[in-house]
Design a protein around this motif. Sequence first.
Motif, short mmCIF file in Angstrom:
data_model
loop_
_atom_site.label_atom_id
_atom_site.label_comp_id
_atom_site.label_asym_id
_atom_site.label_seq_id
_atom_site.Cartn_x
_atom_site.Cartn_y
_atom_site.Cartn_z
N CYS A 1 1.02 -1.36 0.46
CA CYS A 1 0.21 0.12 0.26
C CYS A 1 0.91 2.28 -0.05
N ASP B 1 -1.45 -3.24 -3.73
CA ASP B 1 -1.55 -2.00 -4.57
C ASP B 1 -0.29 -1.10 -4.07
N TYR C 1 -1.77 3.28 -7.20
CA TYR C 1 -3.58 3.13 -6.72
C TYR C 1 -3.34 4.13 -8.40
N HIS D 1 -5.75 -2.39 -6.11
CA HIS D 1 -5.94 -0.98 -7.08
C HIS D 1 -4.63 -0.93 -8.11
N ASP E 1 -3.13 -4.13 2.69
CA ASP E 1 -4.60 -4.08 2.71
C ASP E 1 -5.28 -2.82 3.41
N HIS F 1 -3.99 -0.71 6.03
CA HIS F 1 -2.98 0.56 6.01
C HIS F 1 -3.11 0.21 7.37
FE LIG Z 1 -3.74 -0.51 0.30
#
Ligand SMILES: [Fe+2]
Length: 524
Positions: free
Chosen positions: A165, A192, A195, A247, A417, A419
């Motif tokens: 992420c 991720d 994004y 994402h 996922d 965060h």
């Molecule tokens: Fe994420």
Amino acid sequence: MERFQFERLLATKHKRRRFLIGTLGVSASVIASQWTHRVVAQPSFSGYPFSLGIASGEPLPDGIVLWTRLAPEPLNGGGMPSVNVPVQWQVALDENMRNVVRRGTAIATPEFAHSVHVEVGGLQPDRWYWYQFKAGNEVSSIGRTRTAPARDTRVAQFRFGFVNCQDWQNGYYTAYQGLAQEELDLVVHLGDYIYEYGPQPGGPRQHNSPEIVTLADYRNRHALYKTDANLQAAHAAFPWIVTWDDHEVENNYASFIPEENQSQQEFVTRRANAYQAYYEHMPLRRLSLPRGPYLQLYRRFTFGDIAEFNVLDTRQYRSDQPCDDGLKPRCSEAFDPNATMTGTKQEQWLFRGLSKSQARWNVIAQQTMMAQYNFDARPGQEVFNLDQWDGYVAARDRLLKFLQQQQPSNPVVITGDIHSSWVHDLKTDFNNPNSPTVGTEFVGTSISSDFPEAFIPPTVAALSANPHTKFFDGKNRGYVRCHLTQNTWQSDYRVVSTIREPNATISTLASFVVPNGRAGAQQT
Ligand SMILES: [Fe+2]
């Protein structure tokens, strides 16, 4: 420049020609269409062609994948002409590239955005190597990588970091600055990586294009992210194993079901674009060559007798989120026995692998939180995140029952996922604290993506209603550093002082240990 030792091979035009013809066969099978474009052996570039850095990944005992992409104008389609370009590569035993043990030429083609994926074989297990590319008169920086220990060998310790992420717009990749300084054998990325959104004001940096849809869009977005110097440093320092979350295509997509505002046909094309650009920018093997809107990403890696990684893809084959997705109480769809995160084929592949594994630690590297978490602590109330395994209860029960019955050695789930940082005991019945703990889950926080401040107090308040959850932190960004021995697994939650500035300090927020043979983590 003098470090690069292709000069001998390039001494005469005649020799170079022979060299190229002699080695093209190695990579010819990679891209069947490579002859559709003229080969230009001595291209001149409009800018530095290695602007996206270099990477390695997919470590095996005898080989590794080397990656780069020629992109003299990285933010604008790459800036390469529609010609095939030979990219020379070499692998050495030393950081000065003096003792070269493997070399060859790959062809960068316009069809794959002038990326190259070199599957180097014939290497020794469990050792460091250095590598470098050359195209035309330009050379890349030197990267370091490491092969896996041989399958049947006793391995005393193994160190890896896991990350996920990295929303460009929300902050700088200061966590990668820290990660690149660690002593690790491997980095695992849980998704991720990019994004898809358009620019959003308010963050320290912004996306440079609207929401991405076309192949050109996805290529430019990957390229934007890859220009980050800290991310490049982390790739250059270690081999990576990557998987994706949502994402890389679109928020919370499931299989061929988009989030919103698209026809299915539009989304099929969009997914194909996204998957192709993902392949083009990651150090992946031929196994993961995109085929239209499909790309094989679930796969397994073994590191001697100490660890085996089952790397999952829980987006491509999953059934639609139940109950119209979201954070809410569960409706009956969340218990549908036919609902799936992995698809049947991947689930059976996972079970087979876990049954056969000889490894001390059996890692399931995947995307969304596996443990149950009820975000509403009030008696009789419930709020679940239905994009997580909490929306796929029957599929999770099958996996946890399998762990209970088959007892593979020390199952550890690593997750991204959400965060935020979490540690969970994985229970056969999350509603019964006395039910067996059959595995351990470590959820890593984001590199830069946001966890809303407003979610922190209610999540903390709900901890008492979720006794299998041993740790939660929503405030910090960073990565998880794992140190495995035959006797213990230690996870250190490494966090940065800021992502609002390009530089930060790094520290350990919390450490947890899993002893061999006893599932569940204890804070040290
Ligand atoms: Fe994420």
